[in-house]
Scaffold this active site. Sequence first.
Site, PDB file in Angstrom:
ATOM      1  N   HIS A  53       0.934  -1.013   0.243  1.00 19.84           N
ATOM      2  CA  HIS A  53      -0.032   0.016  -0.237  1.00 19.84           C
ATOM      3  C   HIS A  53       0.922   1.300   0.036  1.00 19.84           C
ATOM      4  O   HIS A  53       1.962   1.128   0.312  1.00 19.84           O
ATOM      5  CB  HIS A  53      -0.916  -0.048   1.202  1.00 19.84           C
ATOM      6  CG  HIS A  53      -1.942  -0.993   1.162  1.00 19.84           C
ATOM      7  ND1 HIS A  53      -2.900  -1.385   2.156  1.00 19.84           N
ATOM      8  CD2 HIS A  53      -2.258  -2.047   0.182  1.00 19.84           C
ATOM      9  CE1 HIS A  53      -3.654  -2.427   1.607  1.00 19.84           C
ATOM     10  NE2 HIS A  53      -2.986  -2.836   0.683  1.00 19.84           N
ATOM     11  N   GLU A  55       1.300   3.927   1.611  1.00 16.72           N
ATOM     12  CA  GLU A  55       2.026   4.288   3.069  1.00 16.72           C
ATOM     13  C   GLU A  55       3.269   3.548   3.494  1.00 16.72           C
ATOM     14  O   GLU A  55       4.151   3.906   3.781  1.00 16.72           O
ATOM     15  CB  GLU A  55       0.865   4.659   4.350  1.00 16.72           C
ATOM     16  CG  GLU A  55       0.031   3.462   4.562  1.00 16.72           C
ATOM     17  CD  GLU A  55      -1.400   3.573   3.736  1.00 16.72           C
ATOM     18  OE1 GLU A  55      -1.161   3.490   2.543  1.00 16.72           O
ATOM     19  OE2 GLU A  55      -2.291   3.524   4.070  1.00 16.72           O
ATOM     20  N   CYS A  81      -5.165   1.239   6.519  1.00 13.12           N
ATOM     21  CA  CYS A  81      -6.031   0.240   6.708  1.00 13.12           C
ATOM     22  C   CYS A  81      -5.580  -0.552   7.963  1.00 13.12           C
ATOM     23  O   CYS A  81      -4.334  -0.609   8.352  1.00 13.12           O
ATOM     24  CB  CYS A  81      -6.098  -0.808   5.602  1.00 13.12           C
ATOM     25  SG  CYS A  81      -4.575  -1.536   5.426  1.00 13.12           S
ATOM     26  N   ARG A 190     -11.796   3.802 -20.655  1.00  9.64           N
ATOM     27  CA  ARG A 190     -11.443   2.266 -20.788  1.00  9.64           C
ATOM     28  C   ARG A 190     -10.230   1.842 -19.758  1.00  9.64           C
ATOM     29  O   ARG A 190     -10.496   1.171 -18.956  1.00  9.64           O
ATOM     30  CB  ARG A 190     -10.939   1.992 -22.181  1.00  9.64           C
ATOM     31  CG  ARG A 190     -12.305   1.928 -23.041  1.00  9.64           C
ATOM     32  CD  ARG A 190     -11.786   1.581 -24.442  1.00  9.64           C
ATOM     33  NE  ARG A 190     -12.810   1.445 -25.192  1.00  9.64           N
ATOM     34  CZ  ARG A 190     -12.660   1.299 -26.726  1.00  9.64           C
ATOM     35  NH1 ARG A 190     -11.243   1.058 -27.375  1.00  9.64           N
ATOM     36  NH2 ARG A 190     -13.480   1.190 -27.461  1.00  9.64           N
ATOM     37  N   ASP A 206     -19.823  -3.186 -35.545  1.00  6.14           N
ATOM     38  CA  ASP A 206     -18.647  -2.647 -35.732  1.00  6.14           C
ATOM     39  C   ASP A 206     -17.243  -3.576 -35.594  1.00  6.14           C
ATOM     40  O   ASP A 206     -16.159  -3.029 -35.676  1.00  6.14           O
ATOM     41  CB  ASP A 206     -18.541  -1.555 -34.387  1.00  6.14           C
ATOM     42  CG  ASP A 206     -19.655  -0.277 -34.814  1.00  6.14           C
ATOM     43  OD1 ASP A 206     -20.034  -0.182 -35.879  1.00  6.14           O
ATOM     44  OD2 ASP A 206     -19.733   0.122 -33.655  1.00  6.14           O
TER      45      ASP A 206
HETATM   46  N1  LIG Z   1     -22.634   6.412 -30.151  1.00  2.00           N
HETATM   47  C1  LIG Z   1     -22.268   5.798 -29.296  1.00  2.00           C
HETATM   48  O1  LIG Z   1     -21.981   5.835 -28.093  1.00  2.00           O
HETATM   49  C2  LIG Z   1     -22.415   3.932 -29.559  1.00  2.00           C
HETATM   50  C3  LIG Z   1     -21.702   3.191 -28.835  1.00  2.00           C
HETATM   51  C4  LIG Z   1     -21.720   1.824 -29.030  1.00  2.00           C
HETATM   52  C5  LIG Z   1     -22.429   1.417 -30.340  1.00  2.00           C
HETATM   53  N2  LIG Z   1     -23.115   2.309 -31.147  1.00  2.00           N
HETATM   54  C6  LIG Z   1     -23.500   1.962 -32.350  1.00  2.00           C
HETATM   55  O2  LIG Z   1     -24.732   1.411 -31.924  1.00  2.00           O
HETATM   56  C7  LIG Z   1     -25.165   0.455 -33.030  1.00  2.00           C
HETATM   57  C8  LIG Z   1     -25.836  -0.576 -32.470  1.00  2.00           C
HETATM   58  O3  LIG Z   1     -26.808  -0.316 -31.605  1.00  2.00           O
HETATM   59  P1  LIG Z   1     -27.791  -1.589 -30.869  1.00  2.00           P
HETATM   60  O4  LIG Z   1     -28.658  -0.612 -30.233  1.00  2.00           O
HETATM   61  O5  LIG Z   1     -28.244  -2.601 -31.937  1.00  2.00           O
HETATM   62  O6  LIG Z   1     -26.834  -2.242 -29.958  1.00  2.00           O
HETATM   63  P2  LIG Z   1     -26.305  -2.647 -28.703  1.00  2.00           P
HETATM   64  O7  LIG Z   1     -27.569  -1.907 -27.604  1.00  2.00           O
HETATM   65  O8  LIG Z   1     -24.961  -2.622 -28.413  1.00  2.00           O
HETATM   66  O9  LIG Z   1     -26.920  -4.255 -28.590  1.00  2.00           O
HETATM   67  C9  LIG Z   1     -28.361  -4.355 -28.570  1.00  2.00           C
HETATM   68  C10 LIG Z   1     -28.559  -6.093 -28.135  1.00  2.00           C
HETATM   69  O10 LIG Z   1     -28.095  -6.267 -26.772  1.00  2.00           O
HETATM   70  C11 LIG Z   1     -28.509  -7.345 -26.616  1.00  2.00           C
HETATM   71  N3  LIG Z   1     -29.225  -7.412 -25.138  1.00  2.00           N
HETATM   72  C12 LIG Z   1     -28.978  -8.336 -24.169  1.00  2.00           C
HETATM   73  N4  LIG Z   1     -29.533  -7.925 -22.900  1.00  2.00           N
HETATM   74  C13 LIG Z   1     -30.129  -6.815 -23.338  1.00  2.00           C
HETATM   75  C14 LIG Z   1     -30.746  -6.029 -22.351  1.00  2.00           C
HETATM   76  N5  LIG Z   1     -31.253  -6.269 -21.144  1.00  2.00           N
HETATM   77  N6  LIG Z   1     -31.322  -4.934 -23.128  1.00  2.00           N
HETATM   78  C15 LIG Z   1     -31.306  -4.535 -24.222  1.00  2.00           C
HETATM   79  N7  LIG Z   1     -30.195  -5.334 -25.008  1.00  2.00           N
HETATM   80  C16 LIG Z   1     -29.889  -6.289 -24.470  1.00  2.00           C
HETATM   81  C17 LIG Z   1     -29.949  -7.587 -27.471  1.00  2.00           C
HETATM   82  O11 LIG Z   1     -29.568  -8.593 -28.107  1.00  2.00           O
HETATM   83  P3  LIG Z   1     -30.250 -10.145 -27.754  1.00  2.00           P
HETATM   84  O12 LIG Z   1     -31.750  -9.983 -27.722  1.00  2.00           O
HETATM   85  O13 LIG Z   1     -29.883 -11.171 -28.592  1.00  2.00           O
HETATM   86  O14 LIG Z   1     -29.803 -10.279 -26.386  1.00  2.00           O
HETATM   87  C18 LIG Z   1     -29.857  -6.256 -28.193  1.00  2.00           C
HETATM   88  O15 LIG Z   1     -30.397  -6.671 -29.616  1.00  2.00           O
HETATM   89  C19 LIG Z   1     -24.130   0.491 -33.917  1.00  2.00           C
HETATM   90  O16 LIG Z   1     -24.330   0.964 -35.103  1.00  2.00           O
HETATM   91  C20 LIG Z   1     -23.027   0.995 -33.156  1.00  2.00           C
HETATM   92  O17 LIG Z   1     -21.946   1.712 -33.939  1.00  2.00           O
HETATM   93  C21 LIG Z   1     -22.903   3.579 -30.573  1.00  2.00           C
END
Ligand SMILES: NC(=O)c1ccc[n+]([C@@H]2O[C@H](COP(=O)([O-])OP(=O)(O)OC[C@H]3O[C@@H](n4cnc5c(N)ncnc54)[C@H](OP(=O)(O)O)[C@@H]3O)[C@@H](O)[C@H]2O)c1
Length: 314
Positions: A53, A55, A81, A190, A206
Amino acid sequence: MSNLIQNAMKLAVEKAKAYEGATAPNPPVGATGLDIHGEVLSVQAHEKAGTPHAEVKVIEDCKKRGMLDRLHTLVVTLEPCNHVGKTGPCTEAIIQSPVQRIFYGAKDPNPKVQGAGASMLVKAGLEVHTVPDSQKECEELIRPFAHWVVTGRPWITVKTAFDEKGSMIPPQGQKTFTSETSLVLAHQLRKKSDAILTGSGTIMADLPEFTVRKTPDHSEKMRWLVYMDRRGRVTEDWINLSKTRGFKPYRGTDLEQAIEFLGSQGVVETLVEAGPTLVASILESGLWNEQVRITKSNSKNTADHVEVVYKDTV
Ligand SMILES: NC(=O)c1ccc[n+]([C@@H]2O[C@H](COP(=O)([O-])OP(=O)(O)OC[C@H]3O[C@@H](n4cnc5c(N)ncnc54)[C@H](OP(=O)(O)O)[C@@H]3O)[C@@H](O)[C@H]2O)c1
């Protein structure tokens, strides 16, 4: 509170910040050792679970450099601690050293040990002080840890990028649309996290790497990569590739269960990088703690807008 103590705390906080994301399941902690006149002898941080740690590192460093007899005051971001973890209690090492005074910023948030470290030092005859001016900053440093130690669940940061029209979907053929500065911020987030949580939709669109590339990562850091994928659409290829990129992949089918799992694995901080479907689901579930909203600037001459929202302030 003297300026020397404030300055020593500033050095300790800065040092600890360099290890945010490296220390799970421990918190990042920094410490500065001073002599009786307030001269800085050593500034150290806890670097990784299982290693000394902050210290104790100050004490060891002073010893190694032949100045242990000068060590008089310790300024620590977190209450020392008093429990035997992987490395033995810090209070014992302090009591056995020439240290006479301790200043600390944040109280130990662990409900099982609260205040025990400070009272042990007082019992041993040391002068113990808090540093009220630094308390907030020191508490912020251990905020994810405090959440994890109290709830057993990781601190969840949801990172979302929006274009000028409020869409999260990048233009055809692109994976991102924000500025280079915003991408660096995303990689810093990250770096701070012990796990990435994403959805099958993002992976299929992606094939993201999720690695830390735009800032130097902590050495040998392995992260969990939870992909929510109830329908099993994510390919074996991508899962295997994620392992070669230093991830421990985990398929999630129930959000709450996946988050509980991460907590049980000592994941203190999780970054959500998902599309609008999963992001909506997480925000609705209330299982998140912080949202970083990046909005693309509509002019080349102005920076993207970054807003940080905490659940309790929404
Ligand atoms: N701008 C940003 O910050 C950002 C960040 C990341 C991605 N993106 C973009 O987002 C797009 C994809 O969007 P998306 O909405 O399809 O992807 P997503 O939200 O990453 O994935 C959605 C999938 O997650 C699964 N899932 C599992 N548990 C879930 C739950 N409790 N609630 C919701 N979904 C659950 C579902 O598939 P199942 O039903 O098979 O489980 C659902 O179809 C891409 O174009 C990517 O480039 C943008």
